[in-house]
Scaffold this motif. Structure first.
Motif, short mmCIF file in Angstrom:
data_model
loop_
_atom_site.label_atom_id
_atom_site.label_comp_id
_atom_site.label_asym_id
_atom_site.label_seq_id
_atom_site.Cartn_x
_atom_site.Cartn_y
_atom_site.Cartn_z
N LEU A 101 17.96 -36.01 10.69
CA LEU A 101 19.08 -35.90 9.75
C LEU A 101 18.76 -35.23 8.42
CD1 LEU A 101 20.54 -39.48 10.27
CD2 LEU A 101 21.34 -37.35 11.28
N VAL A 102 17.53 -35.31 7.96
CA VAL A 102 17.21 -34.81 6.62
C VAL A 102 16.80 -33.35 6.71
CG1 VAL A 102 15.74 -35.08 4.59
CG2 VAL A 102 16.53 -37.09 5.83
N LEU A 103 17.54 -32.52 6.02
CA LEU A 103 17.26 -31.10 6.00
C LEU A 103 16.41 -30.75 4.80
CD1 LEU A 103 20.85 -29.84 6.79
CD2 LEU A 103 18.98 -30.21 8.40
N GLU A 104 15.66 -29.68 4.91
CA GLU A 104 14.85 -29.22 3.79
C GLU A 104 15.77 -28.65 2.71
OE1 GLU A 104 11.02 -26.34 3.00
OE2 GLU A 104 11.56 -26.93 5.02
N SER A 105 15.42 -28.93 1.46
CA SER A 105 16.21 -28.45 0.34
C SER A 105 16.17 -26.93 0.29
CB SER A 105 15.67 -29.02 -0.97
OG SER A 105 16.36 -28.47 -2.06
N PRO A 106 17.32 -26.28 0.04
CA PRO A 106 17.32 -24.82 -0.03
C PRO A 106 16.62 -24.29 -1.27
CG PRO A 106 19.49 -25.70 -0.57
CD PRO A 106 18.63 -26.86 -0.12
N ILE A 107 16.47 -25.13 -2.29
CA ILE A 107 15.81 -24.70 -3.53
C ILE A 107 14.37 -25.19 -3.50
CG2 ILE A 107 15.80 -24.90 -6.03
CD1 ILE A 107 18.84 -25.37 -5.84
N GLN A 108 13.45 -24.26 -3.58
CA GLN A 108 12.03 -24.60 -3.55
C GLN A 108 11.41 -24.30 -4.91
OE1 GLN A 108 10.33 -25.94 -0.87
NE2 GLN A 108 12.33 -26.09 0.09
N ALA A 109 11.03 -25.33 -5.62
CA ALA A 109 10.39 -25.15 -6.93
C ALA A 109 8.88 -25.31 -6.75
CB ALA A 109 10.91 -26.18 -7.92
N PRO A 110 8.12 -24.39 -7.33
CA PRO A 110 6.66 -24.54 -7.21
C PRO A 110 6.21 -25.76 -8.01
CG PRO A 110 7.19 -22.77 -8.72
CD PRO A 110 8.49 -23.22 -8.12
N GLY A 111 5.22 -26.42 -7.50
CA GLY A 111 4.71 -27.60 -8.19
C GLY A 111 3.32 -27.95 -7.69
N ARG A 112 2.74 -28.95 -8.31
CA ARG A 112 1.43 -29.39 -7.89
C ARG A 112 1.42 -30.92 -7.91
NH1 ARG A 112 -1.58 -31.19 -12.01
NH2 ARG A 112 -0.92 -30.70 -14.11
N PHE A 113 0.48 -31.48 -7.19
CA PHE A 113 0.35 -32.93 -7.12
C PHE A 113 -0.41 -33.43 -8.34
CE2 PHE A 113 -1.41 -36.96 -5.66
CZ PHE A 113 -0.28 -37.54 -5.15
N ASP A 114 0.08 -34.47 -8.98
CA ASP A 114 -0.54 -35.05 -10.16
C ASP A 114 -1.50 -36.16 -9.73
OD1 ASP A 114 -1.20 -36.02 -12.63
OD2 ASP A 114 0.78 -36.83 -13.10
N TRP A 115 -2.76 -35.78 -9.51
CA TRP A 115 -3.77 -36.73 -9.04
C TRP A 115 -4.06 -37.80 -10.09
CZ3 TRP A 115 -4.84 -37.06 -4.12
CH2 TRP A 115 -4.63 -35.95 -3.32
N VAL A 116 -4.11 -37.43 -11.36
CA VAL A 116 -4.39 -38.40 -12.42
C VAL A 116 -3.26 -39.43 -12.49
CG1 VAL A 116 -4.75 -38.69 -14.90
CG2 VAL A 116 -5.80 -36.76 -13.70
N GLY A 117 -2.03 -38.96 -12.45
CA GLY A 117 -0.88 -39.88 -12.47
C GLY A 117 -0.85 -40.78 -11.25
N ALA A 118 -1.14 -40.24 -10.08
CA ALA A 118 -1.16 -41.04 -8.86
C ALA A 118 -2.25 -42.10 -8.94
CB ALA A 118 -1.36 -40.15 -7.64
#
Length: 138
Positions: A101-118
């Motif tokens: 049921l869940v479709l991929e969002s048509p808008i793709q924003a570049p980003g990175r994973f926040d390892w320090v925050g996680a």
């Protein structure tokens, strides 16, 4: 969403057959990946829904992900292993729903994973809980 749901399925399934409390603690940590599903589900609503339906969409997504979440309050009167088994069934069904049921969002924003925050989000609550639990002994 699928990775988080997969972690919950693995954690729940393993937790239902775990041999000891230490392993159960680790698999319950895997089940914590469910907490990330709510923001992952809410964030694409602005991309997919018209502006006048975003509020209702956010409410629906947050309530439906909350209903399917593995939760300890359902384990009253049952063992932790039995609760984990029930969580496994709910997480497996949710994963199937995400695939279909869940479709991929048509808008793709570049980003990175926040390892320090996680890391902070993983370690902070544990330190707080240890202080609450062991505070009188110190």
């Amino acid at each position: 969403m699928l990775i988080a749901a997969f972690c919950v399925v693995v954690g729940s399934t393993t937790g239902a057959a775990t041999p000891n409390f230490t392993v159960l603690l680790v698999v319950r940590a895997l089940q914590g990946a469910w907490l990330g599903l709510s923001p992952l589900g809410i964030s694409p609503t602005r991309d997919v829904l018209p502006a006048e339906r975003v509020g209702n969409g956010v409410g629906l997504v947050s309530s439906s992900l909350g209903i399917g979440a593995p939760s300890g309050y359902r384990s009253r009167g049952r063992s932790l292993r039995a609760a984990a088994g029930g969580d496994s069934a709910r997480a497996t069904q949710s994963s199937r729903s995400f695939l279909v049921l869940v479709l991929e969002s048509p808008i793709q924003a570049p980003g990175r994973f926040d390892w320090v925050g996680a890391g902070g989000l993983a370690i902070g609550p544990v330190c707080f809980l240890i202080t609450l639990i062991e505070g009188r002994r110190m």
